[in-house]
Design a protein around this motif. Structure first.
Motif, PDB file in Angstrom:
ATOM      1  N   UNK A   1      10.229 103.452  38.905  1.00 58.78           N
ATOM      2  CA  UNK A   1       9.907 102.201  38.807  1.00 58.78           C
ATOM      3  C   UNK A   1      11.424 101.759  38.730  1.00 58.78           C
ATOM      4  N   UNK A   2      12.202 101.831  37.955  1.00 63.62           N
ATOM      5  CA  UNK A   2      12.991 100.812  37.785  1.00 63.62           C
ATOM      6  C   UNK A   2      14.417 101.984  37.318  1.00 63.62           C
ATOM      7  N   UNK A   3      14.942 102.783  38.419  1.00 64.20           N
ATOM      8  CA  UNK A   3      15.855 103.663  38.082  1.00 64.20           C
ATOM      9  C   UNK A   3      17.175 102.997  37.361  1.00 64.20           C
ATOM     10  N   UNK A   4      17.573 103.739  36.645  1.00 66.00           N
ATOM     11  CA  UNK A   4      18.844 102.992  36.003  1.00 66.00           C
ATOM     12  C   UNK A   4      19.966 104.462  35.653  1.00 66.00           C
ATOM     13  N   UNK A   5      21.054 104.605  36.281  1.00 68.01           N
ATOM     14  CA  UNK A   5      22.129 105.806  35.739  1.00 68.01           C
ATOM     15  C   UNK A   5      23.385 104.734  35.575  1.00 68.01           C
ATOM     16  N   UNK A   6      24.051 104.887  33.662  1.00 70.33           N
ATOM     17  CA  UNK A   6      24.540 103.902  32.761  1.00 70.33           C
ATOM     18  C   UNK A   6      25.907 105.679  32.757  1.00 70.33           C
ATOM     19  N   UNK A   7      27.162 105.502  33.224  1.00 70.94           N
ATOM     20  CA  UNK A   7      28.394 106.057  33.498  1.00 70.94           C
ATOM     21  C   UNK A   7      29.570 105.609  32.394  1.00 70.94           C
ATOM     22  N   UNK A   8      29.400 105.733  31.098  1.00 68.43           N
ATOM     23  CA  UNK A   8      31.143 105.740  30.450  1.00 68.43           C
ATOM     24  C   UNK A   8      31.994 106.332  30.579  1.00 68.43           C
ATOM     25  N   UNK A   9      33.261 105.533  30.169  1.00 67.32           N
ATOM     26  CA  UNK A   9      34.376 106.224  29.418  1.00 67.32           C
ATOM     27  C   UNK A   9      35.030 105.890  28.318  1.00 67.32           C
TER      28      UNK A   9
END
Length: 190
Positions: free
Chosen positions: A94-102
């Motif tokens: 219901x609250x999609x999140x993708x976090x991309x870190x370098x």
């Protein structure tokens, strides 16, 4: 009759062996074309393919990331596989999140892709990098296998973990160009 049957079996086994050899050649990864690259540039290129998910994806790329030795095309494939997996994990969220870190790390350059989906099933955790292991109805079970193979050929490692309260994280660790020895570069070439 026995001679004909035996010959038929030998011919069929030979045909199957030829088919397997042809499939292996088809599936073989191309030799990496190694060069010094800025992994953030590769990340940004791949992320442009996911612009339609702008509200889902949060990006935190470290400035002045050490350069690595790698094949940009193969690393794009790795990142695309991982982002596609994260996107697939969020289908019912219901609250999609993708976090991309370098980020720079003592052991090299670290990239993490974290989603807030259901995470890795416990029964998959120990076997996630084995061929044909998948939880997706239409998955091939080769995505993480390919990711691991490419990253290891680049002298790096891949780690997977579940995150609380729910979700998954994949961490890639690649050695910086200055730390990569001739032996690692030779191993990456096959």
């Amino acid at each position: 009759m026995l001679t004909r049957s035996t010959q038929t079996i030998v011919n069929q086994v030979s045909a199957l062996k030829n088919m397997v050899d042809a499939f292996r050649q088809y599936a073989r990864m191309p030799e990496p074309t190694l060069q010094e690259i800025d992994l953030n540039v590769v990340l940004r290129e791949v992320l442009t393919l996911y612009e339609s998910l702008a509200g889902w994806i949060h990006v935190d790329l470290a400035p002045q990331l050490p350069r690595i030795i790698g094949d940009p095309a193969q690393l794009r494939q790795v990142l695309h596989n991982l982002l596609q997996n994260a996107q697939d994990a969020l289908v019912d969220s219901s609250n999609p999140s993708i976090v991309v870190c370098s980020q720079s790390a003592v052991d090299g350059v670290r990239v993490t892709i974290t989603d807030n989906g259901s995470g890795f099933p416990e029964q998959l955790m120990q076997r996630a990098f084995e061929p044909y292991m998948t939880t997706k109805p239409k998955g091939t079970g080769l995505g993480l296998v390919i990711v691991k193979k490419i990253i290891e050929e680049h002298g790096g490692t891949v780690e997977i973990a579940n995150v609380a309260p729910h979700g998954a994280r994949v961490t890639l660790i690649l050695p910086p160009a200055v730390a990569q020895t001739a032996a690692v570069r030779t191993a990456a070439l096959g």
